[in-house]
Scaffold this motif. Structure first.
Motif, mmCIF file in Angstrom:
data_model
loop_
_atom_site.group_PDB
_atom_site.id
_atom_site.type_symbol
_atom_site.label_atom_id
_atom_site.label_comp_id
_atom_site.label_asym_id
_atom_site.label_seq_id
_atom_site.Cartn_x
_atom_site.Cartn_y
_atom_site.Cartn_z
ATOM 1 N N THR A 10 31.359 12.594 -33.243
ATOM 2 C CA THR A 10 30.446 12.679 -33.603
ATOM 3 C C THR A 10 29.279 12.835 -33.358
ATOM 4 O O THR A 10 28.524 14.370 -33.397
ATOM 5 C CB THR A 10 30.313 11.495 -34.719
ATOM 6 N N GLY A 11 28.344 12.159 -33.078
ATOM 7 C CA GLY A 11 27.080 11.841 -32.612
ATOM 8 C C GLY A 11 26.959 12.457 -31.115
ATOM 9 O O GLY A 11 26.353 13.641 -30.711
ATOM 10 N N LEU A 25 37.242 0.707 -28.023
ATOM 11 C CA LEU A 25 36.547 1.515 -27.121
ATOM 12 C C LEU A 25 37.391 3.238 -27.357
ATOM 13 O O LEU A 25 36.183 3.956 -27.916
ATOM 14 C CB LEU A 25 38.090 1.336 -26.087
ATOM 15 N N ALA A 26 38.313 2.291 -28.498
ATOM 16 C CA ALA A 26 38.976 4.294 -29.596
ATOM 17 C C ALA A 26 37.421 5.157 -30.667
ATOM 18 O O ALA A 26 37.700 6.441 -30.803
ATOM 19 C CB ALA A 26 39.586 3.398 -30.554
ATOM 20 N N ARG A 27 36.590 3.243 -31.283
ATOM 21 C CA ARG A 27 35.727 4.869 -31.649
ATOM 22 C C ARG A 27 33.932 4.672 -30.844
ATOM 23 O O ARG A 27 33.783 5.940 -31.488
ATOM 24 C CB ARG A 27 35.159 3.372 -32.749
ATOM 25 N N ALA A 28 34.063 3.911 -29.498
ATOM 26 C CA ALA A 28 33.296 4.938 -29.190
ATOM 27 C C ALA A 28 34.008 6.134 -28.415
ATOM 28 O O ALA A 28 33.021 7.331 -28.830
ATOM 29 C CB ALA A 28 33.029 3.986 -27.744
ATOM 30 N N LEU A 29 34.419 6.339 -28.081
ATOM 31 C CA LEU A 29 35.156 8.011 -27.778
ATOM 32 C C LEU A 29 35.609 8.571 -28.620
ATOM 33 O O LEU A 29 34.814 9.642 -28.388
ATOM 34 C CB LEU A 29 36.777 7.930 -27.603
ATOM 35 N N ASN A 30 35.408 8.302 -30.059
ATOM 36 C CA ASN A 30 35.630 9.347 -30.913
ATOM 37 C C ASN A 30 34.536 9.764 -31.404
ATOM 38 O O ASN A 30 33.505 10.689 -31.524
ATOM 39 C CB ASN A 30 36.132 8.440 -32.146
ATOM 40 N N LEU A 51 29.755 3.568 -24.796
ATOM 41 C CA LEU A 51 31.561 2.786 -24.405
ATOM 42 C C LEU A 51 31.019 0.891 -23.768
ATOM 43 O O LEU A 51 31.702 0.042 -24.336
ATOM 44 C CB LEU A 51 31.060 2.704 -22.629
ATOM 45 N N LEU A 52 29.589 0.770 -23.729
ATOM 46 C CA LEU A 52 28.782 -0.500 -23.689
ATOM 47 C C LEU A 52 28.951 -1.167 -25.288
ATOM 48 O O LEU A 52 29.481 -2.179 -25.584
ATOM 49 C CB LEU A 52 27.604 -0.695 -23.527
ATOM 50 N N ALA A 53 28.605 -0.373 -26.230
ATOM 51 C CA ALA A 53 28.602 -0.789 -27.821
ATOM 52 C C ALA A 53 30.110 -1.416 -28.364
ATOM 53 O O ALA A 53 30.600 -2.441 -28.867
ATOM 54 C CB ALA A 53 28.151 -0.120 -28.690
ATOM 55 N N GLY A 54 31.570 -0.037 -27.712
ATOM 56 C CA GLY A 54 32.748 -0.610 -27.621
ATOM 57 C C GLY A 54 33.245 -2.136 -27.134
ATOM 58 O O GLY A 54 34.693 -2.269 -27.153
ATOM 59 N N ARG A 55 32.457 -2.405 -26.305
ATOM 60 C CA ARG A 55 32.981 -3.284 -25.837
ATOM 61 C C ARG A 55 32.207 -4.807 -26.160
ATOM 62 O O ARG A 55 31.980 -5.519 -25.009
ATOM 63 C CB ARG A 55 32.848 -3.355 -23.931
ATOM 64 N N VAL A 74 28.253 5.382 -34.730
ATOM 65 C CA VAL A 74 29.192 5.219 -35.858
ATOM 66 C C VAL A 74 30.641 6.491 -35.578
ATOM 67 O O VAL A 74 30.005 7.169 -35.359
ATOM 68 C CB VAL A 74 28.905 5.779 -37.695
ATOM 69 N N ASP A 75 31.729 6.032 -35.964
ATOM 70 C CA ASP A 75 32.530 7.623 -35.926
ATOM 71 C C ASP A 75 32.583 8.355 -37.164
ATOM 72 O O ASP A 75 30.992 8.245 -38.677
ATOM 73 C CB ASP A 75 33.868 6.810 -35.696
ATOM 74 N N GLN A 76 33.839 8.789 -36.862
ATOM 75 C CA GLN A 76 33.664 9.989 -38.593
ATOM 76 C C GLN A 76 34.291 9.582 -39.575
ATOM 77 O O GLN A 76 34.020 9.994 -40.527
ATOM 78 C CB GLN A 76 35.069 11.202 -37.898
ATOM 79 N N HIS A 77 33.861 8.728 -39.737
ATOM 80 C CA HIS A 77 34.559 7.097 -41.033
ATOM 81 C C HIS A 77 33.369 6.538 -41.161
ATOM 82 O O HIS A 77 33.244 6.064 -41.783
ATOM 83 C CB HIS A 77 35.731 6.715 -41.234
ATOM 84 N N GLY A 78 31.831 6.817 -40.753
ATOM 85 C CA GLY A 78 30.855 6.116 -40.668
ATOM 86 C C GLY A 78 31.368 4.491 -39.817
ATOM 87 O O GLY A 78 29.970 4.156 -40.297
ATOM 88 N N LYS A 79 32.209 4.086 -39.344
ATOM 89 C CA LYS A 79 32.290 2.839 -39.196
ATOM 90 C C LYS A 79 31.189 2.360 -37.285
ATOM 91 O O LYS A 79 31.833 3.380 -36.599
ATOM 92 C CB LYS A 79 33.363 1.986 -39.248
ATOM 93 N N SER A 80 30.776 1.544 -37.545
ATOM 94 C CA SER A 80 29.803 0.991 -36.601
ATOM 95 C C SER A 80 31.404 0.760 -35.454
ATOM 96 O O SER A 80 32.182 0.929 -35.106
ATOM 97 C CB SER A 80 29.129 -0.216 -36.741
ATOM 98 N N VAL A 81 30.885 1.387 -34.348
ATOM 99 C CA VAL A 81 31.486 1.715 -32.565
ATOM 100 C C VAL A 81 31.533 0.084 -32.902
ATOM 101 O O VAL A 81 30.197 -0.338 -32.157
ATOM 102 C CB VAL A 81 30.641 2.428 -31.504
ATOM 103 N N THR A 82 32.414 -0.128 -32.259
ATOM 104 C CA THR A 82 33.097 -2.092 -32.509
ATOM 105 C C THR A 82 34.001 -1.635 -31.049
ATOM 106 O O THR A 82 34.769 -2.683 -30.250
ATOM 107 C CB THR A 82 32.905 -3.185 -33.366
#
Length: 526
Positions: free
Chosen positions: A424-425, A414-419, A373-377, A404-412
């Motif tokens: 994934t992780g 909130l959506a990717r943080a939740l993913n 969540l911190l990385a997502g913010r 990283v999310d399911q597509h290999g993209k860094s968590v940047t």
């Protein structure tokens, strides 16, 4: 003078060789007879795998007569008992391969040969089996699968193959509690299926599992209700069968032969399972439901089953949740109590070392979710990840997966943080924890991650999203065995739709309580 000496030595050597060869020849003959028996049994059983096979008719052909049953049992009083419900031999869909094992009565009694392939209950019956017969266990399985649908008790009597599950009370030692619960669970499941109009394969497989549990306990499985086609009449008949007919009889037999705790486990299984038959959402709670509720509570407590394994079913019915939810919880209860008993109840009595592992998994889950969540913010999660990594190497046997999310993209965001946390992780870590430290530690990790998601997904209303996270936290909390004050107060605020600020404040208080609890639990106090 030398010749007679050589002749005597030669004779002595020949005698030794003949003496050594005799057992080897006998063993070779026994192995050849064993292989011939298995080959003949394979021909008989392989018919059940033939396309279009009539499993009911083929199973009837294996039903023994009273004389055939009496001929393979030493105890004539036992042989006079009815055979009970003979399961229909039926491979499950996709099971196209066949495995067979055979053991003589002497091998079953001594635990030699292929005796270990038979269930503990069947081996315990060996003292009741007449000598001179070889018994066969066979198993249908999907190609490459390590297990499948198994049957045992196939025996050749006077040239005819019969399937004869021995009857009579037998003690099955450590298997008793698990088998008692399994018998009750499968007994009710078969009754529910029959009451709901199921026929053929699904019912036969459940009856087969019930028969296996009955064999382990050495009890006779009674005949199930015969469906009439009228759903209401069938449901009433099945209720009477479990509550007033076969259920009490089996309970008394189990209590007599295996002790009161096994009887309580059987009762917990039957009464919890009946919720799937009598529960109706939106209706007033009936006297019958009150009776089931009291029995589940008393039997669960008397048998020493952790409340977290059976309380969710009662709570869901109390909250008037959907029938589908209550039905799923009855199946979940059966699976989880069975797994707990498989481990001899160790999961229900965690020692300090076990709680330390679960507490560490909970803290790691909290740190992993906060890091995502911190990385997502746009923040720096490195210190949180470093702390979580130290625990992960011990509890999960791995590093924390890259953010990283399911597509290999860094968590940047909130959506990717939740993913990352949910798909994934977080999921990867949960699976590794379960494999290394057990399902309770994995549930503690899940509790830690899901509680932090309330920080961003709860906005003061009990929406579908908030309800889903609430349910996930409650399930994980109950399964983890962690103190309820580490999660229950925040969930109560969410269900009451208190302001998000109050929930966030409670989450911070929970974090502080958890830190104190964990510090007190650890032997070093650190």
């Amino acid at each position: 003078m030398t010749t007679p000496t050589r002749t005597a030595a030669s004779v002595s050597l020949l005698a030794v060789l003949m003496a050594l060869a005799a057992p080897a020849a006998a063993q070779k003959q026994a192995r050849a007879a064993h292989d011939r028996l298995l080959a003949e049994a394979r021909v008989v059983v392989a018919r059940f795998l033939a396309p279009g096979a009539d499993h009911d008719e083929l199973s009837r052909e294996l039903r023994p007569s009273a004389a055939e049953r009496a001929s393979v049992l030493v105890d004539t009083a036992v042989s006079a008992e009815p055979a009970g419900a003979m399961p229909v031999v039926r491979p499950a869909p996709g099971e196209t391969s066949l495995r067979l094992w055979a053991a003589t009565v002497d091998e079953l009694r001594a635990g030699t040969g292929d005796a270990a392939r038979f269930s503990p209950g069947f081996r315990a019956c060996a003292s009741r089996l007449a000598p001179g017969f070889s018994w066969v266990r066979f198993e249908f399985a999907a190609p490459g699968s390590a297990s499948g649908t198994a049957y045992e008790g196939l025996v050749r009597v006077a040239g005819r193959w019969c399937l004869i599950p021995p009857a009579g009370p037998v003690r099955a030692a450590a298997a008793e509690p698990r088998a008692a619960f399994e018998l009750g669970h499968q007994l009710v499941l078969a009754s529910v299926l029959i009451a709901n109009g199921a026929r053929g394969g699904p019912v036969d497989r459940v009856v087969g599992r019930a028969a296996g549990a009955a064999a382990e306990l050495g009890v006779t499985l009674p005949e199930f209700c015969r469906p009439t086609g009228d759903r209401v009449d069938d449901a009433v008949a099945c209720l009477r069968f479990v509550l007033d007919g076969a259920g009490p009889v089996l309970r008394r037999t189990i209590a007599r032969d295996h002790g009161e705790r096994c009887a309580q486990l059987f009762e917990l299984a039957t009464h919890s399972g009946l919720y799937a038959l009598i529960y109706v959402q939106g209706s007033e709670r009936s006297d019958l439901e009150d009776r089931l509720r009291r029995m589940v509570e008393s039997a669960g407590a008397a048998a020493g089953v952790p409340e977290r394994l059976w309380r969710p079913l009662l709570d869901a019915a109390e909250r008037d949740e959907t029938y589908e939810r209550v039905r799923d919880l009855t199946l979940e209860l059966g699976s989880e109590v069975g797994g707990w008993l498989q481990e001899d109840g160790r999961a229900g009595r965690p020692d300090d070392a076990t709680l330390v592992v679960r507490g560490a998994a909970w803290k790691m889950g909290t740190d992993v979710a906060l890091a995502a969540l911190l990385a997502g913010r746009g923040g720096d999660p490195s210190s949180l990840l470093e702390r979580a990594g130290r625990v992960a190497r011990i509890v999960a046997g791995s590093e924390v997966p890259e953010l990283v999310d399911q597509h290999g993209k860094s968590v940047t965001d909130l959506a990717r943080a939740l993913n990352y946390v949910l798909a994934t992780g977080g999921r990867e870590l949960g699976e590794r924890i379960a494999a290394r430290a057990g399902v309770e530690a994995a549930a503690a990790f899940e509790l830690g991650t899901r509680m932090q998601l309330l920080l961003v997904l709860y906005a003061g209303e009990f929406t579908d999203t908030a309800r889903a996270i609430h349910s996930a936290c409650e399930r994980a909390g109950l399964r983890s065995g962690l103190p309820e004050d580490l999660w229950r107060p925040a969930l109560a605020l969410v269900a009451a739709e208190r302001p998000a600020s109050e929930v966030n404040a409670e989450l911070r208080a929970i974090h502080e309580r958890g830190e104190r609890w964990f510090a007190d639990l650890r032997p070093t106090g650190r």
